[in-house]
Design an enzyme around this catalytic site. Structure first.
Site, PDB file in Angstrom:
ATOM      1  N   GLY A  71      28.284  36.354  28.991  1.00 57.49           N
ATOM      2  CA  GLY A  71      29.114  36.263  30.191  1.00 57.49           C
ATOM      3  C   GLY A  71      29.872  34.961  30.272  1.00 57.49           C
ATOM      4  N   THR A  80      32.916  37.040  37.111  1.00 52.02           N
ATOM      5  CA  THR A  80      33.739  37.860  36.218  1.00 52.02           C
ATOM      6  C   THR A  80      33.177  37.905  34.815  1.00 52.02           C
ATOM      7  OG1 THR A  80      35.174  35.953  35.789  1.00 52.02           O
ATOM      8  CG2 THR A  80      35.831  37.434  37.555  1.00 52.02           C
ATOM      9  N   CYS A  81      32.424  36.852  34.447  1.00 51.71           N
ATOM     10  CA  CYS A  81      31.860  36.861  33.098  1.00 51.71           C
ATOM     11  C   CYS A  81      30.848  37.985  32.923  1.00 51.71           C
ATOM     12  CB  CYS A  81      31.215  35.520  32.792  1.00 51.71           C
ATOM     13  SG  CYS A  81      29.849  35.121  33.907  1.00 51.71           S
ATOM     14  N   MET A  82      30.244  38.411  34.051  1.00 55.42           N
ATOM     15  CA  MET A  82      29.256  39.484  33.985  1.00 55.42           C
ATOM     16  C   MET A  82      29.754  40.762  34.634  1.00 55.42           C
ATOM     17  SD  MET A  82      26.829  38.091  32.323  1.00 55.42           S
ATOM     18  CE  MET A  82      25.558  39.315  32.524  1.00 55.42           C
ATOM     19  N   PHE A 105      34.325  32.405  39.940  1.00 56.53           N
ATOM     20  CA  PHE A 105      33.026  32.410  39.249  1.00 56.53           C
ATOM     21  C   PHE A 105      31.959  31.761  40.113  1.00 56.53           C
ATOM     22  CE2 PHE A 105      30.007  30.823  36.104  1.00 56.53           C
ATOM     23  CZ  PHE A 105      29.786  31.972  35.393  1.00 56.53           C
TER      24      PHE A 105
END
Length: 1026
Positions: A711, A993-995, A1023
C-alpha cells in the site's frame, strides 16, 4: 617317327565346359570388329580430307576469281571506280555485279570503290534521276529479280562497311546528312525510300541479316559519353536509316518480319542506354509516327515467353532490361497522353513495364526528402548496389504524378467505372484493373515510394476506381479472374489479393497526409459509410489470410523466363497484402479513436475472443500468437488485456524464481522526485521488476508510521507521478485539452533532463507492471512514441490547434503561395529564446511554392510532433521498455494504452464495485449504514462518482476488466467505536488510497451521508494511517 599302332588322332577334351573352337571364334570376331572400325575411321578421315581440300580449293578459286574480277573491274572502271557513270548502274552493266562479287569490308580499295558508287547514286538521285529506271531501264518488271538482288547486296554492303569501320567513324556517324562521312548511310536511305518498288524485299533481307544487331553496335559506338546527350540541329543519317527501316517494318509486318525475337528492334535498339538522349530526332519519329503501338505490342508478345533474350547490356551497371525500361518510361508520358492510342496499346505498355520492373532491383531514393514517406511496401530487402546512378535517375525522373494521372485516365476514362461505381465487372474493366494492379505492385517495391504515392494520391482517382471494383465484387460475392496473369497466379489463390495489395498502401498513404476536415466533413476520398464497409471487408479478408487460409498456396506455374519469380509471386503478393491491410486497418482504428465513425467492435473478429484463442496466443509461434502480433486489433480489447496480464504474471513468476534482495528506499515526501531518482535510477531491469519497499520520512528525519505491504508503495507511485508529471516541474507541458507531452525546452530547465525522462519511463513501466493505475492523461501523439510510431498532420490538432488551422488554410490556399514569402524554416520559442531551424538542408533559401507546399506543411507538423521531442521520447521509451516489452505494448492502440495506464471510465459501474467490496470494523454487506452508503453513491452524478473513485483509490478510472481486478480490493472500514458519540458522527470520511480503504463513520441519515461524502471528496482528504 614310328607308327604307334593308332591311325586316328586323339580327341582333345576341354574340361572348362566349352570347346577351344568357340574361344577362337570370339577372338576372330573381336579382331574383325576392330579392323572394321579402323577401316571406317580411315574412310571418314579420307572423306573429311577431301571435303577440306575441296573447300580450300573452292575458296582459293573464289579468291583467285575475285582477284581476277577486281583487276578486270579496275581496268574497266578505274582503281576507285572513277570511270563509272549512270549507265554503270543499269541492269545490263557489269559494274555492280562485279563490285558486289569481289567486295570485302577489310579491303580499303573495295571500300573506296563502294563509296564512289554510293556517291554516284546520290548524285543521280539528287539531280532528279529516277532510281528505278537507272537500275532497271525502261522495263522494271523484266529486270525486277536482278535489280532487287543487286540493291539488297548493295545496301547490306554499305551497312556492313559502316559496322566494320565504326570505331574510326564514331565521331562522325551522327553528323547531319550530306557530309562525306555519311555517304554510305545516305545511300542506304535513298535505296530504301518507301516509294521504291523493291523496298519491301530489301528491308526484309536486312532483317534476315540481323540488321538491328549491326545498328546496335553502330549506335553504341557513336556514344562518346554515354551519359551526355548529343546536340545537333537536324536528324542524322543514322537516325534517318533507322526511321525508314522501323517505319516500313511496322507498316508491313507480314512481309518484313524478324523471326528471331532476340534480333528484333524492340530488344536490340530500345535497350541501348539513354537512346533518346543520342537519337533525339528519331524519338520524335518514334512517337509521332506511332511506332510505339507496333513495337510495344511486339514486346508484350515477346517478353512472357522470351524474356531471357534481352541483351545483357554494355556493362554490368547498364543491364539491358534496365536500359530498356529507362527508354520506355521516358516516352510513357507522351504515349499515355495521346488519346489516339487505344486501350489495348496502353495495356500492352503497362504489361511490358510490369515485366521490366519485376526484374529491376530496389532503387534508392534519388529525389525528394520527406519524413512521411514510409518505405513499407518493399518486397525486396536491400537496395540496388550496381545500377548506374544516371540510369537510375532516368527511370525515377520519368515516374512522376503526371505519368500516373495519364495512365489511370487512359485505362479507365471510357470504362463504366469511377466515382459512382459500376453495375458489373466487365471484362475490359477487369483486364484494366489487373494490368494497373500488377504494374503498381511491382513498382511499389522497386521505386522510391514518394514518387509513386504522391502522384497516385493527388493526381488520380485510383482509390475511387479500386474501391468501386472492390465494393462491386464484395456485393456480388464474386471476384473475377485476371486473364493476363493466369499463368502466374494459380486459380486457387484468393483473387482479391492483388487488388487489395495495391489499394491498401495508396489509401493508407492518403490517410497519413489527410486532415480531419477532409476525412470527417468533406468525406474525401471515401464516404464514412464506405469506410465502415471497408473496415468490414478488410477485417474479413485479413482473418482469412491470417487464420483460415493455409500458409502455403498451391505451387505457382512458373515459366522458363526470368520474370515473375519475386514480386508477382503469390506468396509475395500475399505478404504485401497482409502487411498493408494490417497497417490500413490500424490507421482507420486511429481515426475511429479520434472521432467515432463506426462501432469499435467492427474491428474485432468474434472468433478471437474465445478462451481457447487466448490460451493459444500465449504460446510462441502459434497461429494465434502470430495473428496477435500482426493484427492485434482483430482481437477484442478485453482479450488482449487478459493476454497482457498473463504475460505480466509470467514475467513476475520468472523474476520470483530468482530471488533478489529486497530494495528498501528512504524517501522524503517533500523531496520525493529527487530522492526517488537518486536511489531508483541505478536499479537494473531485474531489480526494477522485483519487489521495492519504500519508507517515508518527514523533514526531521522521522519515519512515518506504517508497514509497506504494497500500500505504501502504491501511495509512493501516486505521489511521485503527480510530482514528476506536474507541468510546474518543467519536464512536461500541457496541450489545450490538458494532455501531457514532453517539454521540448526541458533541457533549459534541467541539466539532467534526459536522465529524468529515462527514469520517468521506468516509473510508468513499473506502474503498469504492478497493475497500479495512475491518473496521468497523456497526449495521443506522445503515446504513439511508446509504440515507436510516427505522427502525422492529423495528429497536430491535439498539440496546437491554431497551428493546425493555419496549415489547413495554407493547404487549401487558392492564391499564389509564393506571394506569402514562406521558406522551409521554423522558429522555436522556448522560454523567451527564439531559435530558427531549417526544415530541410538549406531550407532558409528554399521558397514555399504551389509545388512543394504539401511537403512544407507536413515538415512543419513533423517538426512539432516528432522532431522537437525526439530525444525526450527516445529516453522515456528506453526506460519504459525496461519493464514493458515492445511486443506487449504493440498489442494496443494509443487510446488503449491510456486505458492501461489510467483505467477506463466505461468500467465505472457502482454495482460492480459493490459486488467486489470488502468490509471490516463491524460492517458487512447487509449493514444499514452500508445500504445507505451505496444508495447515496449510486445517486451521485457521473462526475462525482469519478471524484469518489479518485478519493478512494487515487485514480478516477476503474480497472480495465472491472473492479474484481482492483488490487487491493476496495474495503469500507467502520471509523467509530462501538458506542458512537456525536463527535464521531461529525468526523468526515477519510481514505487510505494505498490500500483502497474508505474509513466511514456510521452516519444516521441519507442526507448526512451525502453531505459528509461530498464535503470529504471536495476537500480531498488524503492518506491517513490513523
Amino acid at each position: 617317327m614310328f607308327f604307334s599302332g593308332d591311325s586316328t588322332s586323339r580327341r582333345r577334351v576341354n574340361l572348362g565346359g566349352r570347346s577351344s573352337k568357340e574361344s577362337d571364334r570370339q577372338v576372330v570376331l573381336e579382331q574383325a570388329r576392330v579392323e572394321r572400325k579402323r577401316r571406317q575411321a580411315f574412310r571418314q578421315e579420307t572423306s573429311a580430307a577431301i571435303k577440306i581440300q575441296k573447300f580450300f580449293r573452292g575458296r582459293r578459286a573464289v579468291k583467285f576469281e575475285r582477284s581476277r574480277i577486281r583487276e578486270q573491274f579496275c581496268h574497266t572502271f578505274g582503281d576507285q571506280g572513277q570511270k563509272a557513270n549512270k549507265s554503270c548502274l543499269s541492269a545490263d552493266s557489269e559494274f555492280l555485279p562485279q563490285l558486289l562479287l569481289f567486295f570485302s569490308v577489310k579491303n580499303s580499295g573495295d571500300v573506296a570503290i563502294l563509296t564512289a558508287a554510293s556517291r554516284l547514286i546520290l548524285q543521280l538521285a539528287y539531280n532528279g534521276g529516277n532510281l528505278v529506271s537507272i537500275f532497271s531501264g525502261t522495263d522494271y518488271s523484266a529486270k525486277r529479280s536482278v535489280v532487287e538482288m543487286r540493291v539488297k547486296k548493295l545496301v547490306l554492303a554499305c551497312i556492313k562497311t559502316i559496322h566494320h569501320m565504326r570505331d574510326g567513324l564514331k565521331d562522325q556517324l551522327l553528323m547531319p546528312s550530306g557530309t562525306p562521312t555519311t555517304i554510305l548511310l545516305d545511300t542506304v536511305a535513298i535505296l530504301i525510300n518507301p516509294d521504291l518498288p523493291w523496298v519491301c524485299k530489301v528491308i526484309g533481307h536486312l532483317l534476315q541479316q540481323q540488321i538491328f544487331l549491326l545498328l546496335r553496335d553502330i549506335i553504341l559506338c557513336t556514344m562518346n559519353n554515354m551519359k551526355e546527350p548529343e546536340i545537333r540541329s537536324s536528324m542524322s543519317s543514322l537516325e534517318n536509316v533507322l526511321a525508314l527501316i522501323t517505319l516500313h517494318a511496322s507498316r508491313h509486318p507480314s512481309y518484313c518480319s524478324d523471326t528471331d525475337p532476340k534480333l528484333c528492334f524492340s530488344l536490340q535498339i530500345l535497350s541501348i542506354p539513354f537512346l533518346w538522349h543520342h537519337l533525339s530526332y528519331y524519338k520524335e519519329v518514334f512517337l509521332t509516327r506511332r511506332l510505339t503501338k507496333f513495337y510495344i505490342h511486339r514486346l508484350a508478345l515477346c517478353l512472357p515467353s522470351h524474356a531471357s533474350v534481352i541483351p545483357n547490356g554494355v556493362s554490368p551497371e547498364f543491364p539491358g532490361y534496365a536500359c530498356l525500361l529507362g527508354n520506355l518510361v521516358e516516352v510513357a508520358t507522351a504515349v499515355f497522353s495521346d488519346q489516339s492510342y487505344n486501350k489495348s496499346t496502353v495495356m500492352d505498355f503497362v504489361l511490358v513495364l510490369t515485366f521490366l520492373f519485376e526484374e529491376l532491383p530496389k532503387l534508392k531514393s534519388t529525389a525528394g526528402v520527406g519524413y512521411f514517406y514510409d518505405d513499407d511496401v518493399g518486397m525486396d530487402e536491400g537496395t540496388n548496389n550496381f545500377l548506374d546512378t544516371n540510369l537510375e535517375s532516368q527511370i525515377t525522373n520519368a515516374i512522376d504524378s503526371r505519368l500516373f494521372q495519364l495512365l489511370v485516365n487512359a485505362l479507365f476514362m471510357d470504362a463504366s467505372l469511377g466515382r459512382h461505381g459500376y453495375e458489373t465487372a466487365q471484362s475490359e474493366v477487369v483486364e484494366a484493373i489487373g494490368s494497373i494492379c500488377a504494374f503498381l505492385h511491382v513498382t511499389f517495391s522497386a521505386l522510391p515510394s514518394e514518387r509513386i504515392m504522391t502522384g497516385l494520391a493527388y493526381g488520380t482517382d485510383l482509390v475511387h476506381i479500386l474501391w468501386s471494383f472492390i465494393k462491386c465484387c464484395h456485393e456480388s460475392q464474386t471476384w473475377p479472374h485476371f486473364p493476363q496473369l493466369s499463368g502466374y497466379i494459380p486459380d486457387d489463390a484468393p483473387r482479391w489479393l492483388l487488388c487489395l495489395a495495391v489499394f491498401c498502401p495508396v489509401y493508407k498513404y492518403m490517410l497519413t497526409i489527410m486532415d480531419n476536415e477532409e476525412f470527417y466533413e468533406q468525406e474525401r476520398p471515401l464516404s464514412l459509410m464506405d469506410i465502415r464497409l471497408l473496415v468490414i471487408i478488410l477485417k474479413q479478408d485479413l482473418w482469412q489470410l491470417l487464420w483460415v487460409l493455409p500458409a502455403v498456396v498451391s505451387p505457382q506455374k512458373h515459366g522458363t523466363d526470368i520474370f515473375f519469380n519475386k514480386r508477382l509471386s503469390v506468396e509475395t503478393i500475399r505478404t504485401g497484402a497482409r502487411a498493408m491491410m494490417c497497417e490500413l486497418l490500424n490507421q482507420l482504428q486511429d481515426w475511429n479513436n479520434r472521432k467515432l465513425f463506426t462501432a469499435p467492435s467492427d474491428f474485432h473478429a468474434l472468433e478471437a475472443s474465445s478462451e481457447a484463442f487466448i490460451a493459444q496466443a500465449l504460446t510462441e509461434n502459434s497461429r494465434a500468437f502470430e495473428l496477435l502480433k500482426q493484427a492485434p486489433f482483430l482481437v477484442p480489447f478485453t482479450s488482449r488485456v487478459k493476454i497482457f496480464n498473463a504475460k505480466l504474471a509470467a514475467s513476475k513468476q520468472q523474476t520470483g524464481a530468482f530471488p533478489l534482495s529486497r530494495n528498501r528506499f528512504r524517501i522524503r515526501r517533500k523531496r520525493i522526485f529527487e530522492d526517488a531518482f537518486n536511489q531508483l535510477s541505478a536499479l537494473s531491469t531485474d531489480e526494477l521488476r522485483g519487489s521495492i519497499r519504500v519508507s517515508f520520512f518527514n523533514d526531521f528525519g522521522v519515519e512515518e508510521a506504517g508497514i509497506d505491504g504494497g500500500g505504501i508503495f502504491k501511495d509512493f507511485m501516486e505521489n511521485i507521478t503527480q510530482a514528476a508529471f506536474n507541468v510546474q516541474y518543467g519536464l512536461f507541458k500541457e496541450t489545450t485539452d490538458h494532455l501531457l507531452y514532453p517539454n521540448p525546452g526541458s533541457g533549459v530547465i534541467h541539466e539532467q533532463h534526459l536522465q529524468f525522462f529515462d527514469f520517468l519511463g521506468s516509473l510508468l513501466g513499473k506502474a503498469m507492471y504492478e497493475g497500479i493505475l495512475v491518473d496521468i492523461p497523456f497526449a495521443t501523439f506522445f503515446l504513439s512514441k511508446l509504440k515507436q510510431k510516427h505522427n502525422y498532420l492529423n495528429d497536430l490538432p491535439s498539440l496546437d490547434p491554431e497551428l493546425y488551422r493555419h496549415l489547413l488554410f495554407l493547404k487549401h490556399f487558392e492564391g499564389d503561395v509564393s506571394d506569402l514569402e514562406l521558406y522551409f524554416v521554423i522558429v522555436n520559442n522556448e522560454y523567451g529564446e527564439q531559435k530558427e531551424e531549417e526544415l530541410l538542408p538549406g531550407g532558409k533559401d528554399i521558397h514555399v511554392t504551389k509545388e512543394n507546399v504539401i511537403t512544407y506543411i507536413h515538415l512543419i507538423a513533423n517538426h512539432r510532433l516528432n522532431y522537437q521531442i525526439r530525444h525526450q521520447s527516445s529516453h522515456f521509451l528506453r526506460g519504459f521498455q525496461q519493464l514493458i516489452e515492445k511486443e506487449w505494448i504493440e498489442m494496443f492502440s494509443e487510446h488503449e494504452i491510456q486505458i492501461l495506464i489510467s483505467g477506463s471510465l466505461e468500467n465505472l459501474d457502482m454495482d460492480d464495485l459493490r459486488s467486489n467490496a470488502h468490509y471490516s470494523g463491524g460492517y458487512n454487506e447487509n449493514h444499514p449504514v452500508i445500504d445507505v452508503f451505496w444508495e447515496v453513491l449510486k445517486s451521485f452524478s457521473f462526475e462525482y462518482q469519478k471524484k469518489f473513485l479518485k478519493f478512494v483509490t487515487g485514480c478516477s478510472r476503474g480497472p480495465l476488466l472491472g473492479f474484481r481486478y482492483l488490487e487491493p480490493k476496495f474495503c469500507i472500514q467502520r471509523a467509530a467505536p462501538s458506542i458512537v458519540a456525536e463527535e464521531d458522527l461529525d468526523r468526515l470520511p477519510t481514505t487510505a488510497t494505498c490500500m483502497n480503504l474508505l474509513k466511514l463513520p456510521p452516519y444516521k441519515s441519507i442526507e448526512q451521508m451525502r453531505n459528509k461524502l461530498i464535503y470529504a471528496i471536495n476537500a480531498d482528504a488524503g492518506f491517513d494511517l490513523s
